[in-house]
Every structure is written in C-alpha cells, then in structure tokens.
Design a protein around this motif. Structure first.
Motif, mmCIF file in Angstrom:
data_model
loop_
_atom_site.group_PDB
_atom_site.id
_atom_site.type_symbol
_atom_site.label_atom_id
_atom_site.label_comp_id
_atom_site.label_asym_id
_atom_site.label_seq_id
_atom_site.Cartn_x
_atom_site.Cartn_y
_atom_site.Cartn_z
ATOM 1 N N THR A 1 0.975 -1.014 0.060
ATOM 2 C CA THR A 1 -0.016 -0.146 0.116
ATOM 3 C C THR A 1 0.826 1.382 0.132
ATOM 4 O OG1 THR A 1 0.173 -0.368 2.409
ATOM 5 C CG2 THR A 1 -1.807 -1.112 1.116
ATOM 6 N N PHE A 2 2.098 1.142 0.392
ATOM 7 C CA PHE A 2 3.054 2.090 0.024
ATOM 8 C C PHE A 2 3.573 2.355 -1.132
ATOM 9 C CE2 PHE A 2 6.830 4.985 0.840
ATOM 10 C CZ PHE A 2 6.407 5.875 1.832
ATOM 11 N N ALA A 3 2.906 2.788 -2.215
ATOM 12 C CA ALA A 3 3.557 2.653 -3.496
ATOM 13 C C ALA A 3 2.453 3.502 -4.443
ATOM 14 C CB ALA A 3 3.309 1.282 -4.106
ATOM 15 N N ASP A 4 3.043 3.937 -5.600
ATOM 16 C CA ASP A 4 2.176 4.710 -6.358
ATOM 17 C C ASP A 4 2.064 3.997 -7.850
ATOM 18 O OD1 ASP A 4 5.133 5.204 -7.328
ATOM 19 O OD2 ASP A 4 4.741 7.249 -6.512
ATOM 20 N N GLU A 5 3.306 3.065 -8.082
ATOM 21 C CA GLU A 5 3.194 2.161 -9.391
ATOM 22 C C GLU A 5 3.421 0.501 -8.993
ATOM 23 O OE1 GLU A 5 4.523 4.837 -13.051
ATOM 24 O OE2 GLU A 5 6.122 4.440 -11.469
ATOM 25 N N VAL A 6 3.071 -0.063 -10.024
ATOM 26 C CA VAL A 6 3.322 -1.545 -9.917
ATOM 27 C C VAL A 6 3.735 -1.971 -11.321
ATOM 28 C CG1 VAL A 6 0.684 -2.045 -10.000
ATOM 29 C CG2 VAL A 6 2.435 -3.744 -8.999
ATOM 30 N N VAL A 7 4.464 -2.990 -11.183
ATOM 31 C CA VAL A 7 4.927 -3.605 -12.553
ATOM 32 C C VAL A 7 5.356 -5.266 -12.458
ATOM 33 C CG1 VAL A 7 7.177 -3.129 -12.211
ATOM 34 C CG2 VAL A 7 6.525 -3.697 -14.596
ATOM 35 N N VAL A 8 4.660 -5.964 -13.361
ATOM 36 C CA VAL A 8 4.991 -7.612 -13.350
ATOM 37 C C VAL A 8 6.502 -7.641 -13.894
ATOM 38 C CG1 VAL A 8 4.612 -9.773 -14.260
ATOM 39 C CG2 VAL A 8 2.735 -8.048 -13.871
ATOM 40 N N THR A 9 7.335 -8.205 -13.122
ATOM 41 C CA THR A 9 8.788 -8.209 -13.326
ATOM 42 C C THR A 9 9.115 -9.645 -13.865
ATOM 43 O OG1 THR A 9 9.096 -8.528 -11.168
ATOM 44 C CG2 THR A 9 9.601 -6.320 -11.709
ATOM 45 N N GLN A 10 8.617 -10.427 -13.304
ATOM 46 C CA GLN A 10 8.865 -11.951 -13.792
ATOM 47 C C GLN A 10 7.659 -12.665 -14.044
ATOM 48 O OE1 GLN A 10 11.643 -12.191 -9.949
ATOM 49 N NE2 GLN A 10 11.855 -14.300 -11.278
ATOM 50 N N GLY A 11 7.575 -13.852 -14.888
ATOM 51 C CA GLY A 11 6.748 -14.688 -15.229
ATOM 52 C C GLY A 11 5.600 -14.270 -16.026
#
Length: 463
Positions: free
Chosen positions: A360-370
């Motif tokens: 929840t301490f985030a402003d962006e998310v990215v799939v990095t693996q798989g």
C-alpha cells in the motif's frame, strides 16, 4: 544504587504483566525468560484457552484437515507465569501502574506489554448478526462453528468481503464443491491490500473456479426465516440471493477500547509506539514502562518515511514481541529497534500468494517476472522511483531478492533477475481505494499555553 543495579534488581524481582494472551504475548513471555527475567510474570487474556495459531482458522481448520482445538501454539520454553484467562482488561492506570480487569481485580506491574490484537468486525445489524448461519472468523470457536456448517453441505454460502480472509473462505467452499457468492464493495478482490492490477488477477481466479463474484455492490440486509435461520441476502443493486450460510469478512477492529481513558495514543488504528515498541502518550511522549507488540501496535518504519504502520502479520507479531521483550529488560543503550520488512502469505484457489514490504506504500506496480495468465509471476511495487514491496503468485523463491531491493532503496522499476521477464511490462498506477476510505486517524485537541501546561486530549466524538 546505580542504574545497572536497578536494572538487575528489576530482572530478578520485577513484575511484568502481558495483556493479550496471543501469539505476540506468548512469544514475548518466552523471550523475557530467555533474557534472564526471573520476576513475576502475569498473562491476561479475554479468551478461556491458552494462545493458539490463527492463520489455520481460515485454511486447514475449514477444510477439516486440522481440528480447531489442534491449533494451540507450541511452547518454546517454560514461562512460569500466572495465567488470568477468560477475563478482559478494561483499564490501564499509568499513575499507579495497575491493569484493571473486567471482574474487578487489579494487577500491579512495573512494566506491561500490550498485545491485545484484533477482533472480527461484526455484521452491523445486531439482530441479523445473531441469525443462525451467520459467522465471523477470528477465534477457534468461530472456525469450528463454520467448519461444521460447511460440513453439513449448505446449498450456498455468501461471503461478505473479498479481502484475504473472505477470499480464502471462498476458496475453501469451492474446494468442498459448495456454491459460493462473494460480495465486495470495492471493484475487485484484494484491491485494498494489493491494488487494482492484482485485484483483476484475483477476480479472474475466483470466477475461473466458479465463484459468483459480485463487486461494486453492498449487502444491505440479511433475512432470516421464522426459526431464526439465515435464508436470504439483499444487495444495494436490488438483487437478492438465497443461501444457508453467510460469512462476514469485513476486517478487524483493534482491541484498544479498554485504553480509552489511559492517556495512551490508542485508537482505531492501534497504539502508537516507537521502534523500540514503547507506547506513546496522547501528548506524543514516550513511556518507559508501557510496551506494545503484534496486531495492535502502530509502529514507525524508517523505510516507509517513518509512517506509523499497523500490521496483522504472523511474522511481524513474533519479531516485534521479541524486540519488545528484549527492550523491557535492557538498558537504554542496549535496546533494539523493530525494523523488520513485513511479509505475508495466503493460499487460495491453489495459488500461493506471498508478499514482502508494504504494497500500500506505492504509486506504481509492474510485473517483473513470469506470466500473469499462468498465475505464476512476481509484481514489484514502487514509490517515487524506489522499490517498496513485491507480491508473488506461485513464485515465492524470489522474494528474498526483492527484500534486498527494498532494504537498499533500489530504483523502480527493477530489472528482471531471470530470463522470464515479460517483454512488454510497463509500470501502471497501483490504484488503491481512496485514502479517505482508509484514513481514520486519531482526533485530538491541544490545550494550554505555556510548555508546562500544554496537553493533548482525545476528541472521541469525532470518530
């Protein structure tokens, strides 16, 4: 007498009370004895039995694999304590160092650890919550009752709330081939904890396993029959469903009510403390004799801009209890800070979900693996250009790598450490529900003018 002599005398003959016979309370008691504390130790708990493990209650207990009574926590060592169980604490007097119990007894202490944890948030209409077939899941008795209801083969189960507990219960229902409807006010399951992107994955996973998932809708009324058994639920969109069992999975309420007049900074988000687990007063002063650990503690974490964070995580409860116990019997120069990176896990629909950090301490998310479609991937969370958390679906072996990225404030987005990184992966907004829905901090009033007179009092009427 020197301060060292005073500390040794306390370790030999002092009085410590632990309010909350929980995982954190038991581990703290064991740690105190391991640290050489030989004084009196009193364990206070509102439940009748000794501390037990809660994670299995919404997993192995509901499948029938583990009986509810088989979840008692193992003892790492003898704690030689006086157990006062089955009676809650209802007050804390900082002036006289006494814990007041609901049955009128008083427990004196030199130092106290508060580990009263969380209770289940009940259905908001008491008469409907009392219907036969309506459950919450927090205690062994709750889990045992729900397990027996599921074993009876209900025609349908309604789960209200699609957080981790609600999603795990829906998964158990499908595993037992029981029709289940999940109602969630947010746009997707898990969205409050992991954001919109993971929420979409969780939605697909639930529907692929036959869950009747209804998001963006609120349950408004639980209807019973003439015998007082739950039979039907009404939704805010005007629809209804018929079911025999309803599980209210709307999160928890931190057990701080008994501290209302104590002068501690205690409220709906927990009890504020420093990284040494010492509680803060309403004035923001650090107490020397009042310590906090586990789900009820609200502790600053330097990695997350020193924000006060409450965590309902098993590993956090254990680690924080051990730090608190050490500091209770140590001199100021020897005390430890609680600087853990949080971890969490859940199993639902055959997928092992684990996290490290604070998503929840985030402003962006990215799939990095798989691969997201294969439900085997890692997603990294970032805040203002640095890695702050990661979540894995059936790919937990890489989380230690992401833990190191978090601890070193590594740049976000991080490079993929393996050859299976998605070719077109780009960071997207993490998209959590509005902070206005989540923020319910303490409301206080400051009085007085001179520094010796200025004080803070709680403004409870604004809650």
């Amino acid at each position: 007498m020197s301060s060292a002599d005073t500390l040794q005398a306390f370790k030999r003959d002092g009085r410590i009370a632990i309010v909350g016979a929980s995982l954190a309370g038991l581990r703290a008691a064991e740690a105190l004895r391991a640290e050489g504390f030989t004084g009196s130790l009193t364990m206070i708990g509102d439940e009748v039995g000794e501390p037990y493990d809660r994670p299995p209650l919404s997993k192995q207990v509901l499948t029938g694999w583990v009986p509810a009574g088989g979840t008692t926590l193992p003892r790492r060592r003898d704690i030689d304590a006086e157990w006062l169980l089955g009676v809650p604490a209802d007050g804390l007097d900082l002036a006289t160092n006494h814990v007041h119990l609901a049955d009128g007894r008083e427990v004196p202490f030199d130092r106290v650890l508060i580990s009263t944890g969380v209770r289940a948030r009940p259905w908001f209409v008491e008469s409907e919550a009392d219907l036969d077939g309506v459950f919450v899941v927090r205690t062994r008795e709750h889990a045992d009752g729900l397990q027996r209801a599921l074993a009876a083969g209900p025609s349908r189960v309604l789960v209200i709330g699609a957080g981790f507990t609600g999603s795990e219960i829906a998964s158990i229902c499908r595993e037992r081939d029981i029709p289940v409807t999940v109602a969630e006010l947010a746009p997707a399951p898990l969205v409050g904890a992991l954001g919109a992107m993971i929420g979409e994955v969780a939605s697909d996973m639930q529907r692929a396993h036959g869950v009747d998932l209804r998001c963006g809708v609120k349950v408004t009324h639980l209807e019973g029959d003439a015998q007082g058994h739950f039979r039907r639920a009404h939704f805010s969109d005007g629809s209804t469903i018929d079911a025999d069992v309803a599980v209210v999975a709307l999160g928890g309420i931190r057990n701080t009510d008994w501290l209302r007049d104590s002068g501690l900074a205690a409220g709906v988000w927990g009890i504020a403390c420093d990284t040494g687990c010492r509680a803060l007063t309403l004035d923001g002063l650090i107490t020397d004799d009042i310590f906090v650990a586990g789900d009820v503690a609200r502790c600053p974490n330097p990695i997350y801009e020193y924000r006060l964070i409450s965590l309902e995580h098993w590993a956090n409860a254990v680690e924080q209890a051990e730090v608190a116990a050490h500091n209770m019997v140590s001199a100021q120069a020897d005390r430890w800070p609680h600087l853990t990176i949080p971890t969490f896990w859940s199993i639902q629909f055959g997928v092992n979900i684990k996290s490290v950090g604070v998503p929840t301490f985030a402003d962006e998310v990215v799939v990095t693996q798989g691969s997201v479609p294969d439900h085997r991937f890692v997603a990294a969370y970032g805040y203002q250009g640095r890695v702050t958390a990661a979540v894995s679906f059936n790919n937990a072996k890489w989380l230690d790598h992401y833990r190191q990225l978090i601890e070193t404030a590594a740049p976000f987005p991080p490079p993929c450490p393996t050859p299976d990184g998605p070719a077109d992966a780009k960071p997207v907004p993490v998209d959590f529900p509005s902070p206005q829905l989540l923020a319910q901090g303490a409301t206080v009033v400051v009085t007085g003018h001179d520094p010796s007179e200025r004080r803070v009092t709680a403004a409870w009427q604004h809650r």
